[in-house]
Design a protein around this motif. Structure first.
Motif, short mmCIF file in Angstrom:
data_model
loop_
_atom_site.label_atom_id
_atom_site.label_comp_id
_atom_site.label_asym_id
_atom_site.label_seq_id
_atom_site.Cartn_x
_atom_site.Cartn_y
_atom_site.Cartn_z
N TRP A 74 0.96 -1.37 0.07
CA TRP A 74 -0.03 -0.11 -0.07
C TRP A 74 1.01 1.30 -0.04
O TRP A 74 0.56 2.18 -0.71
N GLY A 75 1.88 1.13 0.89
CA GLY A 75 2.70 2.55 0.90
C GLY A 75 3.55 2.58 -0.19
O GLY A 75 3.69 3.79 -0.77
N ARG A 76 3.89 1.57 -0.89
CA ARG A 76 4.79 1.71 -2.21
C ARG A 76 3.90 2.18 -3.34
O ARG A 76 4.47 3.23 -4.05
N PHE A 77 2.72 1.74 -3.42
CA PHE A 77 1.74 2.15 -4.44
C PHE A 77 1.39 3.59 -4.22
O PHE A 77 1.32 4.22 -5.23
N GLY A 78 1.13 4.07 -3.12
CA GLY A 78 0.74 5.49 -2.81
C GLY A 78 1.93 6.36 -3.18
O GLY A 78 1.99 7.55 -3.95
N LEU A 79 3.28 5.88 -2.80
CA LEU A 79 4.49 6.66 -3.01
C LEU A 79 4.59 7.09 -4.86
O LEU A 79 4.93 8.08 -5.03
N VAL A 80 4.57 5.73 -5.27
CA VAL A 80 4.71 5.72 -6.86
C VAL A 80 3.78 6.56 -7.27
O VAL A 80 4.10 7.41 -8.35
N ALA A 81 2.29 6.55 -7.03
CA ALA A 81 1.25 7.17 -7.69
C ALA A 81 1.34 8.65 -7.16
O ALA A 81 1.40 9.58 -8.27
N PHE A 82 1.81 9.05 -6.32
CA PHE A 82 2.12 10.47 -5.81
C PHE A 82 3.27 11.00 -6.65
O PHE A 82 3.26 12.17 -7.17
N CYS A 83 4.55 10.23 -6.70
CA CYS A 83 5.56 10.68 -7.56
C CYS A 83 5.29 10.96 -8.87
O CYS A 83 5.48 12.02 -9.58
N VAL A 84 4.40 10.01 -9.40
CA VAL A 84 4.09 10.08 -10.92
C VAL A 84 3.25 11.22 -11.26
O VAL A 84 3.35 11.94 -12.23
N GLY A 85 2.33 11.52 -10.27
CA GLY A 85 1.37 12.69 -10.38
C GLY A 85 2.06 13.96 -10.26
O GLY A 85 1.70 14.91 -11.16
N VAL A 86 3.06 14.07 -9.40
CA VAL A 86 3.78 15.30 -9.30
C VAL A 86 4.82 15.47 -10.42
O VAL A 86 4.71 16.55 -10.93
N ALA A 87 5.24 14.37 -10.91
CA ALA A 87 6.12 14.62 -12.23
C ALA A 87 5.31 15.07 -13.60
O ALA A 87 5.67 15.81 -14.00
#
Length: 209
Positions: free
Chosen positions: A149-162
């Protein structure tokens, strides 16, 4: 039982008032930093709640939830409060022009105090269960799933910001100062921790029911 019920209600009201001070009250009242007061009140409420739990027989505490689940639920509450507090003060970071801005410094100090308090509480919980088995195969399986869950949230957030930074026209990125981007990264890490704690708590709850 009546005393316990009223004590629990009092702690709940105290926690709700602390969250109001943190998230919805004016930044200062009569010259007092309401955010700092709310943070102190929330930490105090957590300490009193933990003390009340520590006075219960260990068997009663274990019947309510396992050590891993206690840790997960308390971590979820603390991280949710920290994330909500940071989001509620996002305008302060957008308005800041220097790294040592006094308003953003106040927000950061309150967040650091909250996270330090949570670290201390984790240590107290660990000592509470020092003589018991606190981890088995089920706990490790839940931890592995929740980490996803944590990895998915961090990856999704980073992709969104990028995506926002890379695809937005330059004239629409006036808000993206170095300070804002730095705090966005910190927010992403906090969100990842929140999702991991929440995932752990949910898996324990589902397993128990």
């Amino acid at each position: 039982m009546i005393v316990n019920r009223w004590s629990g209600l009092g702690l709940l009201v105290s926690a709700m008032f602390a969250l109001w001070l943190l998230l919805a009250s004016p930044p200062s009242l009569l010259g007092v930093d309401t955010g700092h007061v709310g943070m102190v009140l929330l930490i105090t409420t957590a300490w009193v709640s933990l003390f009340a739990v520590s006075r219960l027989p260990r068997d009663a505490v274990a019947e309510a939830a396992s050590p891993g689940e206690w840790n997960a639920w308390i971590g979820t509450v603390f991280m949710a409060a920290a994330v909500a507090y940071l989001v509620s003060n996002v305008d302060a970071f957008r308005a800041a022009t220097v790294w040592n801005d006094p308003v953003t410094g106040r927000v950061v100090r309150n967040l650091v105090a909250l996270l330090i308090a949570w670290s201390v509480l984790r240590g107290v919980l660990a000592r509470r269960w020092s003589e018991a088995v606190t981890e088995d195969e089920r706990d490790r399986e839940i931890a592995a799933k929740a980490a996803g869950w944590g990895r998915f949230g961090l990856v999704a957030f980073c992709v969104g910001v990028a995506g926002v930074l890379g695809l937005s026209p330059q004239d629409r990125l006036q808000w993206a100062s170095h300070l804002v981007i730095a705090n966005l990264l910190i927010f992403g890490l906090m969100l990842s921790c929140l999702l991991e704690y929440l995932g752990t708590a949910v898996y324990y709850w589902r397993d128990r029911h």
